[in-house]
Scaffold this motif. Structure first.
Motif, mmCIF file in Angstrom:
data_model
loop_
_atom_site.group_PDB
_atom_site.id
_atom_site.type_symbol
_atom_site.label_atom_id
_atom_site.label_comp_id
_atom_site.label_asym_id
_atom_site.label_seq_id
_atom_site.Cartn_x
_atom_site.Cartn_y
_atom_site.Cartn_z
ATOM 1 N N VAL A 1 12.557 -4.339 2.076
ATOM 2 C CA VAL A 1 10.885 -4.068 2.212
ATOM 3 C C VAL A 1 10.428 -5.605 1.256
ATOM 4 O O VAL A 1 9.388 -5.923 1.657
ATOM 5 C CB VAL A 1 10.740 -2.948 1.315
ATOM 6 N N LEU A 2 10.920 -5.851 0.396
ATOM 7 C CA LEU A 2 10.536 -7.061 -0.543
ATOM 8 C C LEU A 2 10.538 -8.228 0.396
ATOM 9 O O LEU A 2 9.795 -9.229 0.306
ATOM 10 C CB LEU A 2 11.665 -7.441 -1.819
ATOM 11 N N ARG A 3 11.544 -8.443 1.267
ATOM 12 C CA ARG A 3 11.716 -9.768 2.122
ATOM 13 C C ARG A 3 10.686 -9.745 3.057
ATOM 14 O O ARG A 3 9.934 -10.503 3.340
ATOM 15 C CB ARG A 3 13.062 -9.510 2.906
ATOM 16 N N LYS A 4 10.035 -8.354 3.548
ATOM 17 C CA LYS A 4 9.044 -8.404 4.498
ATOM 18 C C LYS A 4 7.514 -8.566 3.875
ATOM 19 O O LYS A 4 6.760 -8.623 4.434
ATOM 20 C CB LYS A 4 9.143 -7.315 5.483
ATOM 21 N N ALA A 5 7.763 -8.326 2.625
ATOM 22 C CA ALA A 5 6.427 -8.356 1.812
ATOM 23 C C ALA A 5 5.504 -9.572 1.966
ATOM 24 O O ALA A 5 6.106 -10.677 1.965
ATOM 25 C CB ALA A 5 6.542 -7.933 0.532
ATOM 26 N N GLU A 6 4.328 -9.395 2.220
ATOM 27 C CA GLU A 6 3.507 -10.709 2.176
ATOM 28 C C GLU A 6 2.879 -11.010 0.642
ATOM 29 O O GLU A 6 2.704 -12.213 0.173
ATOM 30 C CB GLU A 6 2.147 -10.671 3.226
ATOM 31 N N ARG A 7 2.550 -10.160 -0.152
ATOM 32 C CA ARG A 7 2.107 -10.258 -1.415
ATOM 33 C C ARG A 7 3.095 -9.386 -2.515
ATOM 34 O O ARG A 7 2.370 -8.497 -2.961
ATOM 35 C CB ARG A 7 0.743 -9.684 -1.563
ATOM 36 N N PRO A 8 4.271 -9.712 -2.569
ATOM 37 C CA PRO A 8 5.135 -8.845 -3.653
ATOM 38 C C PRO A 8 4.899 -9.236 -5.051
ATOM 39 O O PRO A 8 4.199 -10.140 -5.287
ATOM 40 C CB PRO A 8 6.574 -9.332 -3.011
ATOM 41 N N LEU A 9 5.144 -8.474 -5.624
ATOM 42 C CA LEU A 9 4.935 -8.282 -7.461
ATOM 43 C C LEU A 9 5.977 -7.488 -8.212
ATOM 44 O O LEU A 9 6.474 -6.703 -7.486
ATOM 45 C CB LEU A 9 3.428 -7.751 -7.610
ATOM 46 N N ILE A 10 6.777 -8.249 -9.032
ATOM 47 C CA ILE A 10 7.671 -7.430 -10.008
ATOM 48 C C ILE A 10 7.209 -7.275 -11.235
ATOM 49 O O ILE A 10 6.412 -7.913 -11.817
ATOM 50 C CB ILE A 10 8.980 -8.559 -10.095
ATOM 51 N N VAL A 11 7.166 -5.847 -11.596
ATOM 52 C CA VAL A 11 6.402 -5.179 -12.579
ATOM 53 C C VAL A 11 7.649 -4.737 -13.590
ATOM 54 O O VAL A 11 8.558 -3.919 -12.914
ATOM 55 C CB VAL A 11 5.554 -4.147 -12.351
ATOM 56 N N PHE A 12 7.526 -5.110 -14.809
ATOM 57 C CA PHE A 12 8.643 -4.763 -15.719
ATOM 58 C C PHE A 12 8.283 -4.147 -17.123
ATOM 59 O O PHE A 12 7.361 -4.720 -17.293
ATOM 60 C CB PHE A 12 9.912 -5.650 -15.783
ATOM 61 N N GLY A 13 8.929 -3.205 -17.726
ATOM 62 C CA GLY A 13 8.580 -2.602 -18.865
ATOM 63 C C GLY A 13 9.855 -2.562 -19.815
ATOM 64 O O GLY A 13 10.726 -3.080 -19.746
ATOM 65 N N PRO B 1 5.704 -13.446 -8.044
ATOM 66 C CA PRO B 1 5.144 -13.482 -9.376
ATOM 67 C C PRO B 1 5.453 -11.975 -9.971
ATOM 68 O O PRO B 1 5.771 -11.085 -9.414
ATOM 69 C CB PRO B 1 3.530 -13.445 -8.841
ATOM 70 N N PHE B 2 5.428 -12.274 -11.555
ATOM 71 C CA PHE B 2 5.784 -10.850 -12.255
ATOM 72 C C PHE B 2 4.569 -10.478 -13.156
ATOM 73 O O PHE B 2 4.043 -11.466 -13.793
ATOM 74 C CB PHE B 2 7.121 -11.288 -12.777
ATOM 75 N N LEU B 3 4.730 -9.474 -13.520
ATOM 76 C CA LEU B 3 3.856 -8.787 -14.407
ATOM 77 C C LEU B 3 4.497 -7.716 -15.550
ATOM 78 O O LEU B 3 4.940 -6.885 -15.314
ATOM 79 C CB LEU B 3 2.672 -7.786 -13.904
ATOM 80 N N LEU C 1 -5.828 -9.019 -10.164
ATOM 81 C CA LEU C 1 -5.669 -9.575 -8.954
ATOM 82 C C LEU C 1 -4.494 -9.057 -8.280
ATOM 83 O O LEU C 1 -4.103 -8.526 -7.183
ATOM 84 C CB LEU C 1 -5.767 -11.210 -8.613
ATOM 85 N N ALA C 2 -3.400 -9.413 -9.084
ATOM 86 C CA ALA C 2 -1.840 -9.086 -8.987
ATOM 87 C C ALA C 2 -1.700 -7.531 -8.458
ATOM 88 O O ALA C 2 -1.179 -7.219 -7.561
ATOM 89 C CB ALA C 2 -0.993 -9.325 -9.920
ATOM 90 N N ILE C 3 -2.144 -6.614 -9.323
ATOM 91 C CA ILE C 3 -2.102 -5.253 -9.088
ATOM 92 C C ILE C 3 -2.891 -4.901 -7.914
ATOM 93 O O ILE C 3 -2.645 -3.861 -7.003
ATOM 94 C CB ILE C 3 -2.125 -4.349 -10.168
ATOM 95 N N GLY C 4 -4.034 -5.490 -7.901
ATOM 96 C CA GLY C 4 -5.164 -4.996 -6.856
ATOM 97 C C GLY C 4 -4.926 -5.469 -5.524
ATOM 98 O O GLY C 4 -5.225 -4.964 -4.470
ATOM 99 N N LYS C 5 -4.134 -6.507 -5.317
ATOM 100 C CA LYS C 5 -3.905 -7.085 -4.027
ATOM 101 C C LYS C 5 -2.335 -7.058 -3.543
ATOM 102 O O LYS C 5 -2.057 -7.412 -2.275
ATOM 103 C CB LYS C 5 -4.146 -8.408 -3.883
ATOM 104 N N CYS C 6 -1.639 -6.963 -4.392
ATOM 105 C CA CYS C 6 -0.188 -6.786 -3.967
ATOM 106 C C CYS C 6 0.178 -5.599 -2.996
ATOM 107 O O CYS C 6 -0.484 -4.553 -3.119
ATOM 108 C CB CYS C 6 0.801 -6.655 -5.198
ATOM 109 N N ASP C 7 1.023 -5.861 -1.903
ATOM 110 C CA ASP C 7 1.569 -4.856 -0.926
ATOM 111 C C ASP C 7 2.949 -4.303 -1.266
ATOM 112 O O ASP C 7 2.969 -3.243 -0.648
ATOM 113 C CB ASP C 7 1.525 -5.669 0.649
ATOM 114 N N VAL C 8 3.725 -4.855 -1.892
ATOM 115 C CA VAL C 8 4.872 -4.140 -2.634
ATOM 116 C C VAL C 8 5.195 -4.436 -3.897
ATOM 117 O O VAL C 8 4.920 -5.564 -4.403
ATOM 118 C CB VAL C 8 6.088 -4.845 -1.616
ATOM 119 N N ALA C 9 5.297 -3.274 -4.678
ATOM 120 C CA ALA C 9 5.532 -3.676 -6.213
ATOM 121 C C ALA C 9 7.107 -3.158 -6.523
ATOM 122 O O ALA C 9 7.105 -2.010 -6.283
ATOM 123 C CB ALA C 9 4.419 -2.970 -7.129
#
Length: 565
Positions: A205-217, A239-241, A264-272
């Protein structure tokens, strides 16, 4: 009867034997002897002025060390005050154990001294609670609360020690036999890991993503996943948040950091890929309009119930570090990397740079009387000037915490503690003390609003008593959001001459509170005064309070700073 122990000694021995090195609390009937015995056996006891602050310290200690933080309280009101820390640990999912003395079992229901059904009282705030009804049950009860606190999703547990049990006695050989049996019976689970097939799906899923984002807490921070996270970011170019307390797991200054382009990052990403962070209010519940309605979430969490609750595209139940290790291994066999010229990376990077330069332009101005940005920039630069090991930054307050979140830079893991998932105010000094005790090689710097500081200000005496390297910076704007903000029509009624509900005594001399106990106090109102106070206090590494005079009208009513997107 020198070969006999009472319940206090057996409880202290149990904690020491099962790996406890620190305890926080407020002593009194019936637990003073337990604290004294614990110290004799090599457990450092940090005595506080109130159980709330001691509880916040225990909860943060659990997070910072990965071992249960211990809070010791007296019965009745002591237990009730301690619930603040216990509930904070539960909501933040940090390992903690509250131990309270309780009244004599034979007098239950008769109005004994500080009587309360404490097992019932702690129920909504603990994942496991137990009462030792006889001295022989103490070792087993101690082991169970310690083990429950860290197993699965960490959280707060409770141990009840009645007065009569603390006064019962047992022979040394009996005690040793009980301790050995319990020790042998403890079984520690390996960290959970999902099946390889699920890891393969996630990577696909990550590999196929056009706009992936890594979020960590802070779940990833608790799980010591920083090395694997950094590897993943570097390898894939995604990119990461970080959430506020996830800051520093990967350096905030990293070129792929998306914090300054959050909307922008959370509004436009397609895979998080969300690691050790819950899709709660802090992440807008993972729902539109903040997130794209078609975003696919890959959720990594140690708790299966959490994944079932959020219903992500893909859920990976397991320890953050272990799961990321498996993801990295899977990627390594068939690498992919977005690269700097990838349209998504370029878009996030450009937005982040634009927002940073707008923010820097505001930060560059020396505004006097101080707004929030000028002193925050000076503090940021002074902290960065210290290099490594980076100080632990503790922050609370409405405007102070929100502005600090955007301005202060975390370069190392677990170096930011703030109001957290529950938005708890009053955590400041407790967190400072926990951080100083858990990280003796690091300076601790608290950046507090004057309202936040007021909850636990008396604990500056505790800093001095234990000679802890903590510098507390108070943003003093004379009130909860800064003085009287009422409109003229709101100032009416029989008590209209009273101060506003949001206002404090103007120009309060908070620095003299620290001086009252022999620490160092500074009053500052200009950039040069603040720079000098920071330089001197950071070098001295002794307890200090820097009272920073802020324009009472500088902050916002809610304190919620708008993201500059």
């Amino acid at each position: 009867m020198s070969d006999c122990f009472d319940g206090n000694v057996l409880a202290a021995k149990s904690f020491a034997r099962f790996g406890v090195t620190h305890m926080f609390g407020v002593v009194g009937i019936p637990v003073t002897s337990l604290a004294t015995r614990a110290v004799q056996l090599g457990i450092r006891f940090i005595a506080f002025h109130n159980e709330q602050s001691a509880g916040y310290a225990a909860s943060a200690y659990g997070y910072l060390t990965g071992r249960p933080g211990l809070l010791l309280t007296v019965s009745g009101p002591g237990c009730v005050h301690g619930l603040a820390g216990l509930s904070n640990a539960m909501i933040n999912t940090w390992p903690m154990v509250m131990i309270s003395g309780s009244s004599d079992q034979k007098d239950a229901g008769r109005g004994d001294f500080q009587e309360l059904d404490q097992i019932e009282a702690v129920m909504p705030f603990s994942k496991f609670s137990v009462k030792a009804k006889d001295i022989k049950e103490i070792p087993s009860c101690v082991a169970r609360v310690l083990d429950h606190a860290i197993s699965g999703r960490p959280g707060g547990c409770y141990l009840d020690l009645p007065t009569d049990v603390l006064h019962q006695t047992i022979t040394e050989s009996e005690a040793e036999k009980l301790l050995s049996e319990v020790e042998k019976g403890r079984i520690f689970e390996e960290p959970k890991a999902p099946p390889t097939s699920e890891i393969e799906k996630a990577v696909s899923v990550l590999r196929k993503a056009e706009r992936p984002l890594i979020v960590f807490g802070k779940g990833a921070a608790y799980g010591r996943a920083e090395g694997e996270l950094w590897k993943l970011v570097e390898r894939t170019g995604i990119p990461f948040l970080p959430t506020p307390m996830g800051k520093g797991l990967v350096n905030d200054n990293h070129e792929l950091a998306a914090s300054a382009a959050r909307s922008l990052a959370i509004g436009k990403c397609d895979v998080a890929l969300v690691v050790g962070a819950r899709l709660n209010w802090l992440l807008h519940f993972g729902e539109s309009p903040k997130w794209d309605k078609d975003v696919k979430f890959i959720l990594v969490d140690v708790c299966e119930e959490e994944i079932q609750l959020r219903k992500p595209h893909l859920g990976l139940v397991g320890d953050a570090k272990k799961v990321l290790e498996m993801i990295n291994k899977e990627i390594k066999d068939d690498p992919f990397c977005l690269g700097k010229s990838h349209p998504w990376v370029e878009a996030v990077s450009k937005k982040a740079k634009d927002n940073v330069s707008k923010m820097e332009a505001q930060l560059a101005k020396d505004v006097v009387p101080f707004n929030f940005l000028t002193p925050m920039r000076i503090i940021r630069d002074a902290i960065l000037g210290l290099g490594s090991p980076a100080p632990v930054v503790v922050s609370e307050g409405a405007n102070t915490m929100d502005v600090g979140r955007s301005v202060l830079v975390q370069t190392e893991p677990r170096t930011r503690l703030d109001a957290g998932t529950w938005g708890t105010m009053g955590v400041g000094l407790g967190y400072c003390i926990a951080a100083a005790v858990a990280n003796p090689d690091r300076l601790v710097v608290a950046v507090e609003g004057d309202s936040g500081f007021g909850f636990s200000a008396m604990e500056v005496e505790t800093l001095v008593r234990y000679k802890l390297p903590v510098v507390v910076i108070v943003f003093n704007n004379g009130g909860v959001y800064g003085g009287d903000r009422r409109s003229p029509e709101e100032v009416s009624g029989p008590f209209k001459d009273d101060p506003a509900p949001t206002s404090f005594v103007p120009g309060a001399a908070y620095h003299t509170v620290m001086e009252a106990f022999g620490g160092k106090g500074y009053l500052v109102g200009t950039p040069d005064e603040l720079k000098s106070a920071l330089s001197e206090s950071f070098s001295a590494k002794n307890p200090a309070v820097i009272n920073v005079t802020i324009d009472p009208f500088a902050g916002a009513e809610s304190g919620r700073m708008q993201h500059k997107n």
